[in-house]
Every structure is written in structure tokens, then in C-alpha cells.
Write an enzyme that holds these catalytic residues in place. Sequence first.
Site, PDB file in Angstrom:
ATOM      1  CB  SER A 191      -0.964  27.482  16.602  1.00  0.00           C
ATOM      2  OG  SER A 191      -1.835  26.421  16.287  1.00  0.00           O
ATOM      3  CB  VAL A 192       3.850  29.710  19.091  1.00  0.00           C
ATOM      4  CG1 VAL A 192       5.058  30.625  18.938  1.00  0.00           C
ATOM      5  CG2 VAL A 192       2.735  30.460  19.842  1.00  0.00           C
TER       6      VAL A 192
END
Length: 366
Positions: A59-60
Site C-alpha cells: 500500500s505504499v
Amino acid sequence: MSIVERVNAAVDAALGQRIVGCVILINKDGEEIYARAAGLADREANVPMQRDAIFRLASVTKPIVATAVLRLLDLGLIGLNDRVTRYLPWFTPANPDGSVADIRIHHLLSHSSGLTYGNLPADASGGLSGVVNSLTETLQNIARVPLAFAPGTGWDYGTSIDVLGGVLAAINGSNVEDALARYVTGPLGMADAHFYVTDPARLATPYADGTPPVRMGEPHGIWDAAGTTVTTFSPSRIFNPAAPQNGGAGMAGTADDVMKMLEVYNGRPGLLEPATVATALANQIGNLSRREQDAGKRFGFIGAVLEDKQAAKNPAPAGTVDWGGAWGHNWVVDPANRMTIVVCTNTTFEGCNGPFRDDILRAVYA
């Protein structure tokens, strides 16, 4: 003790038993005040962690895609209130009552769209594992499932940014990779931030929580802390060119790549207008309910916004924005102190939302 000594002590206490390896970077006022690569990139091969190690970002990936969309906003190529169907006419999921949902760009950026990981169909992937099909097929399959709630009436984490990736690609007339290169990763010099691995020899081996952590298999399922949900990870997925370019979880990159992007939100000029940065870091969901683990936090356009330090049990000042990535990462943008923290590890979930995250925060703000 200095901040360097405190962070070093927190890292040393976790290495081996809770974290296999990590790269931690801290900037203040645009200058680096801490940088350390520690532990092992591959424990079994005894390969030391290096600063230029490449990590699966999970999710970065989301704030990278969100930053590209905000760049389009500054260029006048998109509007926050635009309907998603303006760019993806076929993306027409239903509300829970069966009516056609009215999803706007700001709903996607703030995760108030009703698209959740809980209603992800079996024939679509959020980017960590699962079926392999094109991004268009992925989004079409997601659109066939009713939303968890009508847009703007709730908050929940999910595939909103995957859809934004599709919007970004449609506007650019390309795939997501090329759009990101044009608007964010290229201009910022994020050399290793891609939907593929630029140098497999630098890719960190992934591990799962344990004492000591367990080397991940293919695939590898991990239970959440409550013991109610299994998240499945596919370490080989990043090498599959047929995998969809999921804007929510599909990229790889280095800690320095992530720092370059986050510094845009802490004073780095040239990519986004100051007003756009302020909007991205502000509460964009009002008083919508959030999860129990998100107590004291709201949500902006790139991450969670700290509102109540006591409720959140967080030592950072109000207005600090943070989030992470399930492969083992967390990050912080603290505008009050003009401080940016990037923590990339190869240990899931400890490096993302486990005690290690809190240990580093306490060390920084002691």
C-alpha cells in the site's frame, strides 16, 4: 540520548527476533538526519540489508498514485468532484440498495467510495496475490459487486486507488506505469519505483511474523492480529509481467524512492501546488466512522490524519499523516516539525502496523 541513538536502540532491540531487516530514513527541514540499513535482506543467504534494497511496496503504492492524480489536478486535467464514469464509463458498481453509485474522484482519494477489500470478488485482485488478469478486467470485475456503502456515507479501506490508477492511465492514454513515470516517479527521480523489479539482486526477501520471523512461501497466508482474517501474499507476483498494475499495492521500490515522494508533502517544491499539498494532508472525511484501530485519526488524500493524540496513543503532533504497506513498511509526514519518516522492512505485518512501528515513533518523539 539523541534521536539517532534512540532510533538505533529501537532497531537493535527488534532485529533478529521481530524484524529480519530494515532501511529507515528520517528527514527534517528537507535534510537527512537519520539513515540506517540494518539486519539482513536475505537471512538464509546471510545477505546484509543495504540502503538501496528494493522492497515490494504494497500500500505504499497508494500515495504514489494519489500524488500523480493530485498532479493532474494542478494541471487542470482532472477535478476532485469529477465522476469516475467520465474517465471509465463502464465503471458503474451498484449501491447496497441496487441503484447506480455516484463515485467521485475525491471519494476514491479518501477511501469513502464504498469499495472495500471486504467486498473484493474472487475474480479480482488487490495486488498482493490472487488471479492474474488485466487491470481493465480487474476493475470490471470489481464493478460487478455492490459497494459496501453509498459513496460519501462511510469510510473503509479497499480498492479505491486501484480504480484511480485506471483513471490515471485513461487520462494519460497509457498504462499506469507510464502515467506514473510522466507525472511523479520520473520528475522526482524515483529510479526503482516500478511495477517490476529493476535489479532482482537488490530485492529483499519477504518474511512473515514469528519469533523469529518465517521466510514466506509461495503463496503465503498470514492471519491478522485478531485471528479472523487471512491475507495471502504472493512473493513471485512482482516478477509476473501479466499481473495487473494495481495502483493500490503493485509496485516495488526503495526507501529513498518513498522519501522523495513523501517530501513533496513536507516542503519539497516543484511537483504540487502548496494549496494542493494542504488539501491532501487535511481531513477529507469529516466525522465518518472509522475502524477501532484507527481511533483518534481521520483520513486525507494520502493517509491517516492524526486528530486526537491521546485516543490514537500516538506521540506525534496533531496534523501528522501516516500510513504503511502490508509487506512491512510504515511512513510519517509531520508538517508541524517538517519531519518525514520512512521505515521499510522485509517483515509482515510487524514492520507495517506491529509494535516495531510504535517503537520507532516513540524513539523519534521521545
